[in-house]
Design an enzyme around this catalytic site. Structure first.
Site, PDB file in Angstrom:
ATOM      1  N   ARG A 130       0.825  -1.203   0.000  1.00 16.50           N
ATOM      2  CA  ARG A 130       0.000   0.000   0.000  1.00 16.50           C
ATOM      3  C   ARG A 130       0.868   1.266   0.000  1.00 16.50           C
ATOM      4  NH1 ARG A 130      -5.039  -0.253   2.538  1.00 16.50           N
ATOM      5  NH2 ARG A 130      -5.179   1.921   1.852  1.00 16.50           N
ATOM      6  N   TYR A 144      -8.620  14.260  -6.518  1.00 17.72           N
ATOM      7  CA  TYR A 144      -9.058  15.500  -5.872  1.00 17.72           C
ATOM      8  C   TYR A 144      -8.396  15.632  -4.511  1.00 17.72           C
ATOM      9  CZ  TYR A 144     -12.576  12.258  -3.828  1.00 17.72           C
ATOM     10  OH  TYR A 144     -13.222  11.198  -3.230  1.00 17.72           O
ATOM     11  N   PRO A 145      -8.154  16.876  -4.114  1.00 14.49           N
ATOM     12  CA  PRO A 145      -7.612  17.104  -2.776  1.00 14.49           C
ATOM     13  C   PRO A 145      -8.749  17.332  -1.778  1.00 14.49           C
ATOM     14  CG  PRO A 145      -7.469  19.121  -4.047  1.00 14.49           C
ATOM     15  CD  PRO A 145      -8.176  18.118  -4.917  1.00 14.49           C
ATOM     16  N   MET A 146      -8.494  17.057  -0.517  1.00 10.98           N
ATOM     17  CA  MET A 146      -9.543  17.283   0.491  1.00 10.98           C
ATOM     18  C   MET A 146      -8.967  17.629   1.863  1.00 10.98           C
ATOM     19  SD  MET A 146     -11.042  13.513   1.471  1.00 10.98           S
ATOM     20  CE  MET A 146     -11.864  14.119   2.937  1.00 10.98           C
ATOM     21  N   ASP A 147      -9.821  18.225   2.663  1.00 11.66           N
ATOM     22  CA  ASP A 147      -9.512  18.564   4.065  1.00 11.66           C
ATOM     23  C   ASP A 147     -10.536  17.898   4.965  1.00 11.66           C
ATOM     24  OD1 ASP A 147      -7.456  20.354   3.522  1.00 11.66           O
ATOM     25  OD2 ASP A 147      -8.756  22.127   3.596  1.00 11.66           O
ATOM     26  N   LYS A 148     -10.206  17.795   6.226  1.00 11.31           N
ATOM     27  CA  LYS A 148     -11.215  17.520   7.244  1.00 11.31           C
ATOM     28  C   LYS A 148     -11.485  18.840   7.955  1.00 11.31           C
ATOM     29  CE  LYS A 148     -11.891  12.987   6.890  1.00 11.31           C
ATOM     30  NZ  LYS A 148     -11.261  11.932   7.666  1.00 11.31           N
ATOM     31  N   HIS A 171     -16.395   4.576   7.284  1.00 10.04           N
ATOM     32  CA  HIS A 171     -15.855   4.991   5.980  1.00 10.04           C
ATOM     33  C   HIS A 171     -15.266   3.777   5.239  1.00 10.04           C
ATOM     34  CE1 HIS A 171     -13.260   7.302   3.189  1.00 10.04           C
ATOM     35  NE2 HIS A 171     -12.325   6.437   3.520  1.00 10.04           N
ATOM     36  N   GLN A 184      -8.005   2.879  -4.257  1.00  7.68           N
ATOM     37  CA  GLN A 184      -7.781   4.231  -3.749  1.00  7.68           C
ATOM     38  C   GLN A 184      -6.351   4.354  -3.238  1.00  7.68           C
ATOM     39  OE1 GLN A 184      -8.819   1.899  -1.797  1.00  7.68           O
ATOM     40  NE2 GLN A 184      -8.528   2.380   0.362  1.00  7.68           N
ATOM     41  N   SER A 222     -17.356  12.135   5.744  1.00  9.57           N
ATOM     42  CA  SER A 222     -17.381  13.053   4.599  1.00  9.57           C
ATOM     43  C   SER A 222     -18.509  14.065   4.729  1.00  9.57           C
ATOM     44  CB  SER A 222     -17.549  12.277   3.287  1.00  9.57           C
ATOM     45  OG  SER A 222     -16.452  11.435   3.070  1.00  9.57           O
TER      46      SER A 222
HETATM   47  C1  VOV Z   1     -12.284   2.921  -2.427  1.00 14.17           C
HETATM   48  C2  VOV Z   1     -12.466   2.498  -1.252  1.00 14.17           C
HETATM   49  C3  VOV Z   1     -11.939   3.051   0.028  1.00 14.17           C
HETATM   50  C4  VOV Z   1     -11.618   2.281   1.117  1.00 14.17           C
HETATM   51  C5  VOV Z   1     -11.715   0.767   1.244  1.00 14.17           C
HETATM   52  C6  VOV Z   1     -11.136   3.175   2.126  1.00 14.17           C
HETATM   53  C7  VOV Z   1     -10.747   2.757   3.404  1.00 14.17           C
HETATM   54  C8  VOV Z   1     -10.089   3.627   4.268  1.00 14.17           C
HETATM   55  C9  VOV Z   1      -9.582   3.205   5.556  1.00 14.17           C
HETATM   56  C10 VOV Z   1      -9.722   1.811   6.160  1.00 14.17           C
HETATM   57  C11 VOV Z   1      -8.944   4.309   6.109  1.00 14.17           C
HETATM   58  C12 VOV Z   1      -8.257   4.376   7.479  1.00 14.17           C
HETATM   59  C13 VOV Z   1      -6.954   3.689   7.485  1.00 14.17           C
HETATM   60  C14 VOV Z   1      -6.031   4.150   6.372  1.00 14.17           C
HETATM   61  O1  VOV Z   1      -5.954   3.381   5.397  1.00 14.17           O
HETATM   62  O2  VOV Z   1      -5.481   5.228   6.459  1.00 14.17           O
HETATM   63  C15 VOV Z   1      -9.051   5.371   5.156  1.00 14.17           C
HETATM   64  C16 VOV Z   1      -8.487   6.633   5.341  1.00 14.17           C
HETATM   65  C17 VOV Z   1      -8.814   7.703   4.546  1.00 14.17           C
HETATM   66  N1  VOV Z   1      -9.644   7.720   3.453  1.00 14.17           N
HETATM   67 FE1  VOV Z   1     -10.507   6.107   2.608  1.00 14.17          FE
HETATM   68  N2  VOV Z   1     -11.180   4.470   1.657  1.00 14.17           N
HETATM   69  C18 VOV Z   1     -11.692   4.454   0.372  1.00 14.17           C
HETATM   70  C19 VOV Z   1     -11.959   5.524  -0.467  1.00 14.17           C
HETATM   71  C20 VOV Z   1     -11.802   6.834  -0.041  1.00 14.17           C
HETATM   72  C21 VOV Z   1     -12.331   7.991  -0.731  1.00 14.17           C
HETATM   73  C22 VOV Z   1     -13.181   7.963  -1.968  1.00 14.17           C
HETATM   74  C23 VOV Z   1     -11.966   9.089  -0.012  1.00 14.17           C
HETATM   75  C24 VOV Z   1     -12.381  10.527  -0.284  1.00 14.17           C
HETATM   76  C25 VOV Z   1     -13.529  10.902   0.654  1.00 14.17           C
HETATM   77  C26 VOV Z   1     -14.760  11.336  -0.044  1.00 14.17           C
HETATM   78  O3  VOV Z   1     -15.791  11.461   0.640  1.00 14.17           O
HETATM   79  O4  VOV Z   1     -14.746  11.602  -1.251  1.00 14.17           O
HETATM   80  C27 VOV Z   1     -11.160   8.659   1.080  1.00 14.17           C
HETATM   81  C28 VOV Z   1     -10.548   9.496   1.977  1.00 14.17           C
HETATM   82  C29 VOV Z   1      -9.761   9.010   3.013  1.00 14.17           C
HETATM   83  C30 VOV Z   1      -8.944   9.848   3.849  1.00 14.17           C
HETATM   84  C31 VOV Z   1      -8.791  11.357   3.688  1.00 14.17           C
HETATM   85  C32 VOV Z   1      -8.347   9.053   4.784  1.00 14.17           C
HETATM   86  C33 VOV Z   1      -7.391   9.503   5.902  1.00 14.17           C
HETATM   87  C34 VOV Z   1      -8.238  10.032   7.022  1.00 14.17           C
HETATM   88  C35 VOV Z   1      -7.504  10.355   8.286  1.00 14.17           C
HETATM   89  O5  VOV Z   1      -8.073  11.130   9.091  1.00 14.17           O
HETATM   90  O6  VOV Z   1      -6.392   9.862   8.509  1.00 14.17           O
HETATM   91  N3  VOV Z   1     -11.108   7.282   1.060  1.00 14.17           N
HETATM   92  N4  VOV Z   1      -9.775   4.947   4.056  1.00 14.17           N
END
Ligand code: VOV
Length: 248
Positions: A130, A144-148, A171, A184, A222
């Site tokens: 990964r 795309y870029p994003m914030d929390k 999520h 992703q 989100s």
């Molecule tokens: C396509 C599928 C998919 C899957 C399975 C998935 C899973 C996961 C897991 C399990 C985790 C936590 C552990 C890690 O792996 O970091 C994350 C983490 C994260 N994600 Fe995610 N995410 C996906 C997809 C996915 C999308 C489409 C988005 C955009 C959000 C949207 O609304 O447009 C996103 C964002 C994020 C972000 C910004 C983080 C970090 C957040 C933080 O605060 O650190 N993500 N994500």
């Protein structure tokens, strides 16, 4: 103070978006254009070699819409190497016929919200895959870029670790429904670029981007906390279509 989540970092990433200056490209003689294409092919081959050697990753997509024409995704172990490959591109003849459209600097990131403590994660083959990925050769890309958010009651950074962990679990469950359809890559950019994360999605069906992003909009992480920048979507540019794409 809330506890910061521990993150793992992998390769540095440059998303390099260029607009092609077609007027300048057309103004070149046929010979100069062909030489520029050959030089660009060489550059692409060198990037692929880096990927084959597992010393980085590379992808090239054409972008649909007026924000850019082409995207080069470059991943390397150090920020210095990312800078070097950007400069190498800028020295190409082809680059003289491009205009920088947008760029994003980040580093591939995994957080430990859902990880078990104990073992050294950097030795785990799944985690390594990964953090140091080979980019999927899918037909489409979405970036795309994003914030929390940090706004009043909706401040992600004031939530407890448990609250954030629970939201990331939800999520992740949504994301998992798209397993096999979308890959992703989340790259962190706090301290590196204007937003907090870069989201890069790969899929063979672009409708999957729409469905996944839409479904996530209803998820609290989100819906309440996500702030998003510009979206870029594009089509894979395989080697054998490069000449066609650039032909006049
Ligand atoms: C396509 C599928 C998919 C899957 C399975 C998935 C899973 C996961 C897991 C399990 C985790 C936590 C552990 C890690 O792996 O970091 C994350 C983490 C994260 N994600 Fe995610 N995410 C996906 C997809 C996915 C999308 C489409 C988005 C955009 C959000 C949207 O609304 O447009 C996103 C964002 C994020 C972000 C910004 C983080 C970090 C957040 C933080 O605060 O650190 N993500 N994500």
């Amino acid at each position: 103070m809330s506890e910061a989540v521990h993150t793992l970092e992998g390769w540095f990433v440059l998303h390099d978006f260029r607009t092609i200056d077609w007027t300048a490209w057309k103004a070149l003689s046929e010979t100069d254009r062909q030489a520029a294409i050959e030089e660009l092919k060489h550059f692409i081959q060198a990037c692929k070699q880096v990927e084959d050697n597992k010393e980085g990753a590379f992808a090239i997509y054409t972008i649909v819409g007026q924000k850019a024409d082409v995207l080069f995704v470059q991943m390397r172990p150090t920020l210095q190497e990312v800078g070097e490959v950007e400069t190498a591109f800028n020295k190409l003849r082809f680059a003289e016929c491009t205009i920088p459209a947008y760029s994003y600097v980040s580093v591939v990131e995994l957080s430990n919200y859902l990880n078990k403590e104990g073992k050294d994660p950097y030795q785990d083959p799944y985690v390594r895959g990964r953090l140091y990925p080979t980019l999927p050769k899918t037909e489409h890309i979405c970036f795309y870029p994003m914030d929390k958010k940090r706004e009043g009651a909706d401040n992600w950074y004031m939530l407890s670790m448990e609250q954030r962990r629970e939201m990331m679990r939800s999520h992740g469950l949504i994301g998992r429904k798209y397993a096999g359809q979308v890959t992703q890559i989340i790259s962190g950019s706090v301290g590196l670029d204007d937003w907090e994360w870069g989201v890069t999605l790969f899929a063979d069906d672009p409708i999957v981007f729409k469905k996944l992003v839409y479904e996530m909009r209803f998820d609290e992480a989100s819906a309440r906390f996500g702030d998003f920048g510009s979206f870029f979507v594009g089509n894979r540019l395989p080697d054998d279509q490069l000449e066609d794409f650039l032909s006049i």
